[in-house]
Each structure stands twice: as C-alpha cells, then as structure tokens.
Design a protein around this motif. Structure first.
Motif, PDB file in Angstrom:
ATOM      1  N   ARG A   1      37.939  56.319  50.176  1.00 31.74           N
ATOM      2  CA  ARG A   1      38.101  56.135  51.622  1.00 31.74           C
ATOM      3  C   ARG A   1      38.632  57.395  52.293  1.00 31.74           C
ATOM      4  O   ARG A   1      38.288  57.691  53.433  1.00 31.74           O
ATOM      5  CB  ARG A   1      38.996  54.934  51.908  1.00 31.74           C
ATOM      6  CG  ARG A   1      40.427  55.048  51.405  1.00 31.74           C
ATOM      7  CD  ARG A   1      41.177  53.730  51.607  1.00 31.74           C
ATOM      8  NE  ARG A   1      42.552  53.792  51.150  1.00 31.74           N
ATOM      9  CZ  ARG A   1      42.943  53.659  49.899  1.00 31.74           C
ATOM     10  NH1 ARG A   1      42.041  53.466  48.954  1.00 31.74           N
ATOM     11  NH2 ARG A   1      44.224  53.707  49.591  1.00 31.74           N
TER      12      ARG A   1
ATOM     13  N   TRP B   1      36.094  50.413  56.326  1.00 32.91           N
ATOM     14  CA  TRP B   1      36.691  51.308  55.331  1.00 32.91           C
ATOM     15  C   TRP B   1      38.216  51.406  55.451  1.00 32.91           C
ATOM     16  O   TRP B   1      38.864  51.879  54.511  1.00 32.91           O
ATOM     17  CB  TRP B   1      36.106  52.711  55.457  1.00 32.91           C
ATOM     18  CG  TRP B   1      34.834  52.910  54.708  1.00 32.91           C
ATOM     19  CD1 TRP B   1      33.574  52.914  55.221  1.00 32.91           C
ATOM     20  CD2 TRP B   1      34.679  53.138  53.303  1.00 32.91           C
ATOM     21  NE1 TRP B   1      32.642  53.124  54.234  1.00 32.91           N
ATOM     22  CE2 TRP B   1      33.286  53.269  53.037  1.00 32.91           C
ATOM     23  CE3 TRP B   1      35.567  53.241  52.241  1.00 32.91           C
ATOM     24  CZ2 TRP B   1      32.785  53.504  51.759  1.00 32.91           C
ATOM     25  CZ3 TRP B   1      35.073  53.469  50.965  1.00 32.91           C
ATOM     26  CH2 TRP B   1      33.695  53.599  50.736  1.00 32.91           C
TER      27      TRP B   1
ATOM     28  N   PRO C   1      32.546  49.858  51.665  1.00 34.43           N
ATOM     29  CA  PRO C   1      32.847  50.082  50.246  1.00 34.43           C
ATOM     30  C   PRO C   1      31.991  49.249  49.302  1.00 34.43           C
ATOM     31  O   PRO C   1      31.815  49.622  48.137  1.00 34.43           O
ATOM     32  CB  PRO C   1      34.330  49.689  50.140  1.00 34.43           C
ATOM     33  CG  PRO C   1      34.585  48.823  51.319  1.00 34.43           C
ATOM     34  CD  PRO C   1      33.675  49.299  52.406  1.00 34.43           C
ATOM     35  N   VAL C   2      31.442  48.148  49.785  1.00 36.78           N
ATOM     36  CA  VAL C   2      30.626  47.302  48.920  1.00 36.78           C
ATOM     37  C   VAL C   2      29.344  48.010  48.500  1.00 36.78           C
ATOM     38  O   VAL C   2      28.894  47.900  47.361  1.00 36.78           O
ATOM     39  CB  VAL C   2      30.306  45.970  49.623  1.00 36.78           C
ATOM     40  CG1 VAL C   2      29.384  45.104  48.769  1.00 36.78           C
ATOM     41  CG2 VAL C   2      31.595  45.216  49.939  1.00 36.78           C
TER      42      VAL C   2
ATOM     43  N   HIS D   1      28.890  51.320  48.435  1.00 37.62           N
ATOM     44  CA  HIS D   1      29.127  52.664  47.898  1.00 37.62           C
ATOM     45  C   HIS D   1      28.940  52.649  46.382  1.00 37.62           C
ATOM     46  O   HIS D   1      29.572  51.856  45.678  1.00 37.62           O
ATOM     47  CB  HIS D   1      30.533  53.137  48.254  1.00 37.62           C
ATOM     48  CG  HIS D   1      30.709  54.615  48.167  1.00 37.62           C
ATOM     49  ND1 HIS D   1      30.757  55.282  46.956  1.00 37.62           N
ATOM     50  CD2 HIS D   1      30.832  55.570  49.128  1.00 37.62           C
ATOM     51  CE1 HIS D   1      30.915  56.574  47.181  1.00 37.62           C
ATOM     52  NE2 HIS D   1      30.964  56.778  48.482  1.00 37.62           N
TER      53      HIS D   1
ATOM     54  N   ILE E   1      32.406  54.279  44.196  1.00 36.55           N
ATOM     55  CA  ILE E   1      33.780  53.844  44.415  1.00 36.55           C
ATOM     56  C   ILE E   1      34.260  53.025  43.220  1.00 36.55           C
ATOM     57  O   ILE E   1      33.481  52.294  42.589  1.00 36.55           O
ATOM     58  CB  ILE E   1      33.887  53.030  45.722  1.00 36.55           C
ATOM     59  CG1 ILE E   1      35.346  52.765  46.070  1.00 36.55           C
ATOM     60  CG2 ILE E   1      33.103  51.734  45.614  1.00 36.55           C
ATOM     61  CD1 ILE E   1      35.522  52.100  47.426  1.00 36.55           C
TER      62      ILE E   1
ATOM     63  N   ARG F   1      37.641  49.255  45.696  1.00 37.98           N
ATOM     64  CA  ARG F   1      36.778  48.350  46.444  1.00 37.98           C
ATOM     65  C   ARG F   1      37.484  47.008  46.690  1.00 37.98           C
ATOM     66  O   ARG F   1      37.474  46.485  47.802  1.00 37.98           O
ATOM     67  CB  ARG F   1      35.462  48.131  45.703  1.00 37.98           C
ATOM     68  CG  ARG F   1      34.515  47.196  46.450  1.00 37.98           C
ATOM     69  CD  ARG F   1      33.278  46.842  45.651  1.00 37.98           C
ATOM     70  NE  ARG F   1      32.449  48.017  45.419  1.00 37.98           N
ATOM     71  CZ  ARG F   1      32.198  48.538  44.232  1.00 37.98           C
ATOM     72  NH1 ARG F   1      32.749  47.989  43.151  1.00 37.98           N
ATOM     73  NH2 ARG F   1      31.430  49.591  44.100  1.00 37.98           N
ATOM     74  N   GLU F   2      38.113  46.478  45.673  1.00 37.67           N
ATOM     75  CA  GLU F   2      38.813  45.211  45.828  1.00 37.67           C
ATOM     76  C   GLU F   2      40.004  45.340  46.765  1.00 37.67           C
ATOM     77  O   GLU F   2      40.296  44.435  47.550  1.00 37.67           O
ATOM     78  CB  GLU F   2      39.279  44.707  44.459  1.00 37.67           C
ATOM     79  CG  GLU F   2      38.129  44.286  43.543  1.00 37.67           C
ATOM     80  CD  GLU F   2      38.625  43.831  42.188  1.00 37.67           C
ATOM     81  OE1 GLU F   2      39.847  43.964  41.940  1.00 37.67           O
ATOM     82  OE2 GLU F   2      37.803  43.339  41.396  1.00 37.67           O
TER      83      GLU F   2
END
Length: 444
Positions: free
Chosen positions: A38, A193, A256-257, A259, A262, A267-268
C-alpha cells in the motif's frame, strides 16, 4: 478471578475502539509500513503527482524564454517568429539566454494570462466527474489514460504554439481535462487501499509529490530553456510522463484483492480494516462544491454589475467560503453523533468553501495582474504544506486525547481560518499595487 484479571488489560485497550471504527478482532498483525504494498501504491501516486505538477507549470517557467526579445521585434505581428543568430545583427548580439533558432512569440501580457489560465477550464470540468468515473471503472484506468493524454499534449505544445495561438489554447484546455481527471480520480484509490487509521499518511504522501514537482520544474525549467531551448522543457517532462505511464499500468492496481504480488497478511489487514465502500458519500460533498464554485463566480460578477466595490465583493466571497464552513465543523464536534446530521453539516461545510474561489483565491489578479501566475502558484505551493502538517498535528492531538481529539482538531482549524479571515478583511485590497504597475522609462 484469574480469568477476569487476564481480560482486564484487553478491556482497557478497547475503550476507544469506536474512534477507529475497526473491529480489532478481525485485523491481522499490522504489516510494516514502508515495506508494504500500500505504501508502494502511495509512492506511485506521489510520482504521478510530481509529473502532473511539473507538466502543469512547465509553460509558466518557459514563458520567459518563449517571449524573450519580442519587445525588440515589434514588427512581428504574427504569433511566432524564428530567432536565428543574425536576427539582432549578428551572433554577438544574440541573447545569451536563447539557443539558436529557438522560436519566440509576440504575446502581450494579456495573451500570456489567457494561455496560463486556459488549462484551468479543463481542470474545472473534469475533477468531479473523474472521481465518479474512477469509482466505476477504477483509478488505474482513469489516471493512467489521463497521464498518457497529458504527456502527449505536453510534447505537442511547442508544435501547437507554432501552429497558432488558437491551437495552443485548445491544447491547453484539453490538457486541463486530462490533468483534472488525474486530480479528481486518484482519491478513489484510498477508498480501497487505505486503512482508516493510515489514510492521512497515505494521502499526504501521495499529494506531497505536487510540491516536489513544482520545486523541480522551477529549478530545472530555466536551466533547460537556457541550455537546450524552451521546447525541451516540454519534451523532457512529457517524455518522463509517457514512460512513467508504463510503470503505472504494470504496478498499480485498483484494490488489494486484485493485486498479484501483495502478501496474504497485508491483503487481509487492509480488507478487514475497511468497513463498507462509501464512494458516493465521499464524493457527494465535492459535487456540491463544484456547483457552488460555479454559482459563486456568477454571484460575484452579478454584485459587480450592481456597483459593488471589487474589494467588497472579494471580501464577501471570502467570508462566505471561510467562516460558515469553519463554524459548522466546530459545531459538528459538539453535537450528538447522528448519521444524517453529520453528513448534512459536512456537505454544507464543503459546499460553502468554494465561494473563496471568487474571493481571495483570485485576488492576485486584482492587485498584481502582471505577476498573478507567480503569486497564485507560490501561495498554493505554500498552502500545500498544510497537507503535510495536518496529518502530523491531528495524530498528535488524537494521541493526547482519544475521546475529544477531533474536537481539538476542529477548534484549531477554526482558529487558523478565523485569524486568516480577520487579517484579510482588514488588510485585503483589490487595487493594482504600485510595485506591480508597468513602469515606463523616459529617455532624454
């Protein structure tokens, strides 16, 4: 009893959990900031804004070289003339600041002002729609395509100037459409993000690229114009922007999902820290600001037709855009939390602020028309420092008082706005200052 003793520290830590609006039980271990994806996205946006402002201000810096020597070429009535080495009586008489064959234009200060301002017409038209469009199709496409268009038009600018003034102004307006899309479209990136507790840092990191871009073009623009010729200012920064677009399309993703590189932990962390997608609510105050900004200009000109003094109109517009919005923010921190009330006050506060565009924002055109572009650029660059200081000071106040921290932030904001408003109402003027007037030398 032992169980109660073990749980008591946890209870103390979650006392103000409602302030962050994040369910800590769902948030994984925080990823190290500057090593995270990020923050990589924030740096990408930072350099995008760097290029944006360098391209935006390129003509402001190059104009000195573009019109240099036209006072000696008064017989040229066209928009452009070449300046060969013998144009002024041989190579020894050629201006040292211009390379050979650098195009020179016979543009009056009024024409230069039109050229400077033409880009803003495009910016004004696309800032709000681009924010909505970015929410629909993604920031990656909106900003990426806009940066490609802006870079190509920057490279085309010297040719447009040669084709004529109308071509140059049209190019600047279309360039403004692209640059406004970058300014308005990039903020949707942080909706997906930016964890709520990090959005200030991420946004200010991205926006600070504007100041670096302004600094760089001011520092290097004159050197490039003197050594290579002013067209290379546009070629170099346009080329940099075009190459950077390739990196943008490869490295930037809308969320982020999607990407591919990452980490699962990050991500979580991001996904679980975001409550719901609030793009419409975030964009709504800005569409209201867009409308009131246009209406404010109409109102200011209407008052001038009714024989109001220009300085009075400027001060009325500044007061309407500054004082009520600041009061509403302070009132918001004292009211009982309510969804409808909060959104109403925020929308009205943001909606009133653009009235300043018809007041202090353009006051430089009144007091120093010849130097207005420099004064407005310098004042805006100084104003951008608030983006850096705001997150630091807000974070400090919130850490000192988690319960009433935002109230202290709004009170400080009100005090700063009020002091600036009072100073302007007392000392503000709308008459051309003596130091900004044309001075004619009388030769005996």
């Amino acid at each position: 009893m032992a169980t109660m003793t073990e749980l008591s520290p946890t209870a103390g830590k979650t006392k103000y959990s409602q302030d962050t609006r994040v369910d800590e039980s769902l948030v994984p271990k925080k990823v190290l900031s500057f090593r995270s994806t990020r923050y990589g996205i924030a740096f990408m946006a930072h350099f995008c804004n760097f290029i944006l402002m360098a391209q935006y201000a390129a003509i402001n810096i190059s104009m000195v070289a573009m019109v240099n020597g036209t006072n000696h070429q008064s017989q040229f009535n066209g928009s452009t003339e070449s300046l060969p080495l013998d144009a002024l009586g041989g190579s020894n008489d050629a201006p040292n600041s211009l390379p050979a064959e650098a195009p020179v234009y016979d543009w009056s200060p009024q024409i230069q002002g039109i050229i400077f301002g033409s880009v803003n017409y495009g910016v004004m038209l696309t800032m709000a729609p681009s924010g909505y469009l970015a929410g629909r199709i993604g920031t990656k496409r909106v900003v990426g395509v806009s940066l490609v268009v802006s870079s190509l038009l920057i490279i085309f600018t010297p040719l447009a100037a040669d084709l004529g003034l109308a071509f140059l102004i049209a190019t600047r307006i279309v360039q403004g459409l692209a640059q406004g899309s970058i300014l308005g479209g990039q903020h949707a990136l942080w909706e997906r993000w930016g964890p709520p507790c990090e959005r200030s840092r991420l946004c200010t990191l991205a926006l600070s690229g504007m100041m670096l871009g302004t600094f760089t073009i001011i520092l290097l623009g004159g050197i490039i114009s003197q050594t290579l010729g002013w067209p290379f200012v546009f070629y170099i920064f346009g080329g940099i922007g075009f190459v950077y677009c390739l990196l943008w399309f490869v490295l930037v993703y809308d969320d982020p999902v999607s990407h591919p590189w990452i980490s699962v932990t990050e991500r979580e962390y991001i996904v679980s820290s975001l409550a719901q997608q609030n793009g419409f609510l975030s964009a709504f105050p800005f569409i209201i600001s867009w409308v009131t900004g246009i209406l404010g200009g109409q109102l200011a000109d209407f008052l001038l037709t009714k024989n109001f003094r220009l300085v009075t109109v400027r001060k009325i517009a500044t007061f309407l855009g500054n004082f009520p919005s600041s009061v509403l923010l302070v009132a918001l921190s004292y009211l009982t939390p309510d969804y409808v009330t909060t959104m109403t006050l925020l929308v009205v506060s943001c909606g009133l602020t653009p009235f300043c565009q018809s007041g202090i924002y353009i006051n430089a055109l009144d007091i120093a028309p010849r130097h207005s572009s420099f004064l407005m650029g310098a004042s805006r660059e100084f104003g951008y420092t608030a983006a850096i200081l705001a997150s630091t000071i807000s974070g400090f106040l919130l850490s000192q008082d988690p319960e009433f921290g935002w109230r202290n932030v709004f009170l400080l904001l009100f005090a700063i706005n009020l002091s600036g408003l009072i100073f302007y109402l007392i000392f503000g003027d709308a008459v051309v200052q003596d130091w900004a007037k044309d001075r004619k030398l009388t030769r005996l």
